[in-house]
Design a protein around this motif. Structure first.
Motif, mmCIF file in Angstrom:
data_model
loop_
_atom_site.group_PDB
_atom_site.id
_atom_site.type_symbol
_atom_site.label_atom_id
_atom_site.label_comp_id
_atom_site.label_asym_id
_atom_site.label_seq_id
_atom_site.Cartn_x
_atom_site.Cartn_y
_atom_site.Cartn_z
ATOM 1 N N ALA A 180 0.839 -1.206 0.000
ATOM 2 C CA ALA A 180 0.000 0.000 0.000
ATOM 3 C C ALA A 180 0.874 1.257 0.000
ATOM 4 N N PRO A 181 0.319 2.414 -0.409
ATOM 5 C CA PRO A 181 1.083 3.659 -0.315
ATOM 6 C C PRO A 181 1.655 3.889 1.083
ATOM 7 N N LEU A 182 0.894 3.528 2.120
ATOM 8 C CA LEU A 182 1.398 3.679 3.481
ATOM 9 C C LEU A 182 2.707 2.926 3.673
ATOM 10 N N ASN A 183 2.771 1.695 3.177
ATOM 11 C CA ASN A 183 3.984 0.898 3.361
ATOM 12 C C ASN A 183 5.182 1.547 2.678
ATOM 13 N N LEU A 184 4.945 2.115 1.503
ATOM 14 C CA LEU A 184 6.040 2.760 0.777
ATOM 15 C C LEU A 184 6.548 3.976 1.543
ATOM 16 N N ILE A 185 5.625 4.735 2.112
ATOM 17 C CA ILE A 185 6.029 5.892 2.918
ATOM 18 C C ILE A 185 6.769 5.425 4.167
ATOM 19 N N ALA A 186 6.213 4.427 4.849
ATOM 20 C CA ALA A 186 6.825 3.938 6.089
ATOM 21 C C ALA A 186 8.221 3.389 5.845
ATOM 22 N N ASP A 187 8.431 2.756 4.710
ATOM 23 C CA ASP A 187 9.769 2.244 4.397
ATOM 24 C C ASP A 187 10.795 3.363 4.316
ATOM 25 N N VAL A 219 0.491 14.841 18.724
ATOM 26 C CA VAL A 219 1.011 15.686 17.643
ATOM 27 C C VAL A 219 0.082 15.496 16.452
ATOM 28 N N ALA A 220 -0.383 16.573 15.847
ATOM 29 C CA ALA A 220 -1.248 16.486 14.672
ATOM 30 C C ALA A 220 -0.393 16.483 13.415
ATOM 31 N N ALA A 221 -0.483 15.418 12.624
ATOM 32 C CA ALA A 221 0.347 15.303 11.426
ATOM 33 C C ALA A 221 -0.043 16.331 10.378
ATOM 34 N N PRO A 236 -1.470 21.620 13.224
ATOM 35 C CA PRO A 236 -0.936 20.533 12.406
ATOM 36 C C PRO A 236 0.374 20.904 11.716
ATOM 37 N N LEU A 237 1.208 19.897 11.487
ATOM 38 C CA LEU A 237 2.500 20.122 10.851
ATOM 39 C C LEU A 237 2.357 20.396 9.362
ATOM 40 N N LEU A 238 1.372 19.761 8.719
ATOM 41 C CA LEU A 238 1.195 19.864 7.275
ATOM 42 C C LEU A 238 -0.240 20.260 6.955
ATOM 43 N N ASP A 239 -0.425 20.928 5.824
ATOM 44 C CA ASP A 239 -1.762 21.264 5.343
ATOM 45 C C ASP A 239 -1.728 21.135 3.832
ATOM 46 N N LEU A 240 -1.949 19.904 3.350
ATOM 47 C CA LEU A 240 -1.759 19.577 1.941
ATOM 48 C C LEU A 240 -3.045 19.141 1.246
ATOM 49 N N GLY A 241 -4.176 19.258 1.930
ATOM 50 C CA GLY A 241 -5.423 18.819 1.333
ATOM 51 C C GLY A 241 -5.498 17.316 1.144
ATOM 52 N N LEU A 242 -4.807 16.566 1.989
ATOM 53 C CA LEU A 242 -4.755 15.106 1.848
ATOM 54 C C LEU A 242 -6.116 14.473 2.140
ATOM 55 N N ARG A 243 -6.433 13.399 1.398
ATOM 56 C CA ARG A 243 -7.596 12.574 1.706
ATOM 57 C C ARG A 243 -7.286 11.111 1.409
ATOM 58 N N LEU A 244 -6.005 10.734 1.472
ATOM 59 C CA LEU A 244 -5.598 9.357 1.184
ATOM 60 C C LEU A 244 -5.938 8.426 2.339
ATOM 61 N N GLY A 245 -5.905 8.942 3.567
ATOM 62 C CA GLY A 245 -6.230 8.124 4.731
ATOM 63 C C GLY A 245 -5.200 7.045 4.988
ATOM 64 N N ALA A 281 2.264 9.046 8.582
ATOM 65 C CA ALA A 281 3.554 8.466 8.212
ATOM 66 C C ALA A 281 4.457 9.511 7.563
ATOM 67 N N LEU A 282 3.891 10.363 6.712
ATOM 68 C CA LEU A 282 4.678 11.457 6.132
ATOM 69 C C LEU A 282 5.231 12.365 7.226
ATOM 70 N N ALA A 283 4.409 12.651 8.219
ATOM 71 C CA ALA A 283 4.829 13.552 9.293
ATOM 72 C C ALA A 283 5.909 12.936 10.175
ATOM 73 N N LEU A 284 5.949 11.610 10.282
ATOM 74 C CA LEU A 284 6.992 10.971 11.096
ATOM 75 C C LEU A 284 8.379 11.385 10.619
ATOM 76 N N GLY A 285 8.557 11.421 9.296
ATOM 77 C CA GLY A 285 9.845 11.836 8.762
ATOM 78 C C GLY A 285 10.179 13.268 9.128
#
Length: 354
Positions: free
Chosen positions: A100-107, A287-289, A308-317, A323-327
């Motif tokens: 999943a996209p999540l796994n790619l980000i987490a990697d 912490v709000a991602a 929140p750290l980011l405001d990108l209009g995300l709706r991927l869930g 996970a993006l914010a962890l980095g």
């Protein structure tokens, strides 16, 4: 009081205050680094906040875990999502396969991903934490019984404890077809907001579907108008979902273990508000991602006191924003940890930028 209620109270009692002294020392240490104070803006605010949680003025980068709970909602049968109800199970299976996209980000972070079926209509993977085959239609009846809501909270805490290793930062996410509608209804009830302030396009539905969501949330809020405003668990049972209740438990257990809790989007924010209402000290561990495109997310973050750290209009869930914010969090902590002291490199900087 039921055994489950007593167990939730006991879990809340384990959440202690954060270490203000460590936070003050962390903030003072930032002022000594070879860069202007406040040069990283709001990112610099992360360092003392995390120092307080970890009782360490200089925590450095933190090993991270991403938790994803999946469940279906009875309301999804009313076409409130761009995805059919069985899609939730397919998304969870994709996460569990590592593709999943999540796994790619987490990697890339890196972070370890753990997940569980908490109530999908079609079971996926192990059934250890599964509460049932989705919730009821909240327009007609409560999503679940209060007892089931309490059990789901405790199951979420048990899930987190069973999966948590040496990680000291936990990103919280979910999968659930129809859950932005349930979250909108919960947000409206918890914050006493009108439907227009909490309902959005969710997975990207068209205007007709958004109008349908408005009408359905209105019906759910009318049906539950008699709920006492102070009974948070009753509100959760009436309007929530198994993955939302489970994430309340994940957040409580992570805070009890003094972990940094990174919230994903709208759904996890409503779970966090419930956790904070059950146990106010939890708020200091959050912490709000990011701020998602859902209109109800903004008032939830305001109620939680989170920027929140980011405001990108995300709706991927699926915890992707968290996970993006962890980095970003770990890069900030790495900079604070490895940037030399100004005095050690012969710099004399003003206390404030400019």
């Amino acid at each position: 009081m039921t055994g489950e209620s007593a167990a939730i109270d006991a879990l809340c009692a384990l959440v202690g205050p954060t270490d203000r002294q460590a936070g003050r020392l962390g903030a003072l240490r930032l002022r000594t680094l070879a860069r202007p104070h406040g040069a990283l803006g709001r990112l610099d605010d992360l360092v003392p906040r995390i120092a307080m949680i970890r009782s360490d003025p200089d925590p450095g980068p933190l090993p991270a875990l991403v938790s994803v709970l999946a469940a279906d909602h009875g309301l999804a049968r009313r076409a409130v999502s761009a995805l059919p109800q069985p899609a939730g199970g397919r998304v969870l299976a994709l996460v569990q396969s590592g593709r999943a996209p999540l796994n790619l980000i987490a990697d890339r972070v890196p972070a370890r991903v753990v997940s569980a079926d908490f109530g999908l209509v079609e079971p996926v993977g192990e059934a250890e934490f599964r509460m049932g085959a989705g919730t009821e239609d909240i327009c007609l009846r409560d999503a679940m019984t209060r007892a089931d809501a309490e059990r789901a909270v405790l199951s979420g805490a048990r899930f987190l404890r069973s999966r948590l290793g040496e990680e000291t930062m936990v990103a919280v996410g979910e999968i659930g077809v129809g859950n932005t509608t349930a979250a909108a209804a919960l947000t409206g009830r918890l914050l006493e907001l009108p439907v227009a302030a909490v309902v959005g396009a969710g997975s990207g539905v068209d205007p007709a579907a958004v109008a349908r969501k408005h009408a359905l949330v209105e019906r759910a809020l009318i049906r539950t108008a008699g709920l006492p405003g102070t009974d948070t668990l009753a509100q959760l049972a009436a309007l929530g979902g198994y993955e939302i209740a489970g994430n309340v438990g994940v957040i409580l257990a992570a805070a009890a273990a003094r972990r940094v809790v990174v919230l994903d989007g709208f759904i996890t924010a409503v779970a966090a508000l419930i956790a904070v209402r059950l146990c106010p000290p939890v708020g200091h561990y959050l912490v709000a991602a990011h701020r998602s495109a859902e209109p109800g997310h903004r008032p939830l973050l305001q109620a939680l006191g989170l920027d929140p750290l980011l405001d990108l209009g995300l709706r991927l869930g699926v915890a992707s924003g968290a996970a993006l914010a962890l980095g970003l969090v770990n890069t900030t902590l790495e900079l604070a940890h490895r940037t030399p002291r100004a005095r050690d490199v012969g710099l004399a900087l003003p206390a404030e930028d400019g």
